[in-house]
Design a protein around this motif. Structure first.
Motif, PDB file in Angstrom:
ATOM      1  N   GLU A  77      -7.626  95.608  18.890  1.00  0.00           N
ATOM      2  CA  GLU A  77      -8.599  94.601  18.448  1.00  0.00           C
ATOM      3  C   GLU A  77      -9.230  95.009  17.126  1.00  0.00           C
ATOM      4  O   GLU A  77      -9.413  94.187  16.223  1.00  0.00           O
ATOM      5  CB  GLU A  77      -9.679  94.414  19.507  1.00  0.00           C
ATOM      6  CG  GLU A  77     -10.668  93.305  19.168  1.00  0.00           C
ATOM      7  CD  GLU A  77     -11.671  93.054  20.284  1.00  0.00           C
ATOM      8  OE1 GLU A  77     -12.501  92.144  20.139  1.00  0.00           O
ATOM      9  OE2 GLU A  77     -11.628  93.777  21.300  1.00  0.00           O
ATOM     10  N   THR A  80      -6.640  94.500  14.335  1.00  0.00           N
ATOM     11  CA  THR A  80      -6.445  93.078  14.050  1.00  0.00           C
ATOM     12  C   THR A  80      -7.604  92.521  13.242  1.00  0.00           C
ATOM     13  O   THR A  80      -7.412  91.802  12.256  1.00  0.00           O
ATOM     14  CB  THR A  80      -6.307  92.289  15.369  1.00  0.00           C
ATOM     15  OG1 THR A  80      -5.225  92.819  16.130  1.00  0.00           O
ATOM     16  CG2 THR A  80      -6.051  90.812  15.087  1.00  0.00           C
ATOM     17  N   ASP A  84      -7.346  91.291   9.336  1.00  0.00           N
ATOM     18  CA  ASP A  84      -7.664  89.887   9.075  1.00  0.00           C
ATOM     19  C   ASP A  84      -8.739  89.775   8.001  1.00  0.00           C
ATOM     20  O   ASP A  84      -8.632  88.968   7.063  1.00  0.00           O
ATOM     21  CB  ASP A  84      -8.125  89.205  10.358  1.00  0.00           C
ATOM     22  CG  ASP A  84      -8.420  87.729  10.142  1.00  0.00           C
ATOM     23  OD1 ASP A  84      -7.506  86.999   9.700  1.00  0.00           O
ATOM     24  OD2 ASP A  84      -9.565  87.307  10.390  1.00  0.00           O
ATOM     25  N   GLN A  99      -1.137  91.851   5.873  1.00  0.00           N
ATOM     26  CA  GLN A  99      -0.414  90.972   6.779  1.00  0.00           C
ATOM     27  C   GLN A  99       0.906  91.610   7.227  1.00  0.00           C
ATOM     28  O   GLN A  99       1.294  91.524   8.395  1.00  0.00           O
ATOM     29  CB  GLN A  99      -0.158  89.634   6.095  1.00  0.00           C
ATOM     30  CG  GLN A  99      -1.432  88.858   5.793  1.00  0.00           C
ATOM     31  CD  GLN A  99      -1.194  87.681   4.858  1.00  0.00           C
ATOM     32  OE1 GLN A  99      -0.077  87.196   4.728  1.00  0.00           O
ATOM     33  NE2 GLN A  99      -2.249  87.221   4.198  1.00  0.00           N
ATOM     34  N   LEU A 102       0.176  94.464   9.771  1.00  0.00           N
ATOM     35  CA  LEU A 102      -0.149  93.945  11.092  1.00  0.00           C
ATOM     36  C   LEU A 102       1.113  93.456  11.810  1.00  0.00           C
ATOM     37  O   LEU A 102       1.282  93.681  13.014  1.00  0.00           O
ATOM     38  CB  LEU A 102      -1.163  92.808  10.966  1.00  0.00           C
ATOM     39  CG  LEU A 102      -1.924  92.426  12.231  1.00  0.00           C
ATOM     40  CD1 LEU A 102      -2.627  93.639  12.836  1.00  0.00           C
ATOM     41  CD2 LEU A 102      -2.930  91.334  11.935  1.00  0.00           C
ATOM     42  N   TYR A 106       2.522  94.900  15.436  1.00  0.00           N
ATOM     43  CA  TYR A 106       2.833  94.041  16.580  1.00  0.00           C
ATOM     44  C   TYR A 106       4.302  94.182  17.000  1.00  0.00           C
ATOM     45  O   TYR A 106       4.623  94.163  18.190  1.00  0.00           O
ATOM     46  CB  TYR A 106       2.532  92.586  16.245  1.00  0.00           C
ATOM     47  CG  TYR A 106       1.070  92.229  16.346  1.00  0.00           C
ATOM     48  CD1 TYR A 106       0.262  92.805  17.319  1.00  0.00           C
ATOM     49  CD2 TYR A 106       0.499  91.308  15.467  1.00  0.00           C
ATOM     50  CE1 TYR A 106      -1.077  92.482  17.409  1.00  0.00           C
ATOM     51  CE2 TYR A 106      -0.845  90.982  15.553  1.00  0.00           C
ATOM     52  CZ  TYR A 106      -1.628  91.575  16.528  1.00  0.00           C
ATOM     53  OH  TYR A 106      -2.964  91.255  16.618  1.00  0.00           O
ATOM     54  N   GLY A 117      -3.385  90.406  20.966  1.00  0.00           N
ATOM     55  CA  GLY A 117      -4.037  90.835  19.739  1.00  0.00           C
ATOM     56  C   GLY A 117      -5.349  90.148  19.460  1.00  0.00           C
ATOM     57  O   GLY A 117      -6.212  90.689  18.798  1.00  0.00           O
TER      58      GLY A 117
END
Length: 240
Positions: A77, A80, A84, A99, A102, A106, A117
């Motif tokens: 968390e 993410t 972001d 981006q 991330l 994942y 996520g």
């Protein structure tokens, strides 16, 4: 912090900064040197190829690879949320990198974990417009290449100025990015809000003094804060 997490940090520090001494490791992990010795013994017992050389420091075998990445729900968390926020409030290059990072994280997780996520903590950071992103990228490039810039600046006091500066770093303060630079006009450090820079251009200029650096600027700021804090405490004590 759990011991396993501490050992994982230790391995990463050694790999990133090798050779590195026990004293440096102790300082970075906020533990005693004796604890570092115990951790090194634990790593060796568990088959991690750490080698120490007296007066030099610790190294890892160059062929050593860490085990696959594992993240708990809070770590995922946090990652993410951070990626972001970063993707919205930097230039195009780092935004794409955030981006991409991330997506790689994942892709390395089991499907069930990857689908988890999203969290209950969200950040609605105002995204940069295209001009702001391009300006941010130019500043970051100038910092890495130690290039001088001419900037047109519109200050909070509604004053328009043109300065020749040597960008040293970008700092994020309370929702706004600030450029720290050596100002040729003032012969000293100055800071400029990135969103108030109207235009910038590469230029040729004499280099700044050899001591001019982001680290030196931050050290001076810390010293000024300590002096101010000490003065405030003295005044408060005298009020009684």
């Amino acid at each position: 912090m759990r011991k396993a997490e501490r050992l994982f940090q230790l391995v990463n520090l050694i790999r990133a900064r090798q050779p590195i001494t026990a004293a440096e490791l102790a300082e970075r992990l906020s533990v005693s040197v004796r604890s570092i010795y115990r951790y090194i013994d634990d790593l060796s017992v568990n088959g991690i190829p750490v080698y120490g050389e007296a007066g030099v420091g610790y190294r890892l075998d160059e062929n050593f690879e860490l085990p696959p990445l594992t993240l708990n729900s809070a770590e995922l968390e946090a990652l993410t949320l951070a990626m972001d926020m970063l993707s919205r409030a930097v230039g195009n290059d780092l935004s794409r990198a955030a981006q991409s990072l991330l997506a790689k994280i994942y892709a390395s997780l089991p499907d069930a974990r990857a689908s988890d996520g999203g969290g209950e903590v969200l950040a609605f950071t105002e995204p940069f417009d295209d001009a702001h992103k391009a300006r941010w990228d130019q500043l970051r490039l100038a910092i890495s290449e130690r290039a001088a810039l001419d900037i047109d600046y519109f200050s909070l006091a509604q004053a328009r100025t043109r300065r020749t500066v040597f960008p040293l770093g970008l700092l994020y303060w309370g929702g706004k990015w600030t450029l720290v630079a050596w100002c040729g006009l003032r012969g000293d450090y100055r800071s400029f809000r990135v969103d108030l820079i109207q235009a910038l251009r590469r230029t040729e200029s004499s280099p700044p003094p050899s001591h001019a650096s982001l680290a030196d600027y931050l050290r001076r700021q810390q010293q000024a804060w300590r002096r101010e804090h000490a003065t405030d405490n003295t005044l408060s004590a005298g009020a009684f």
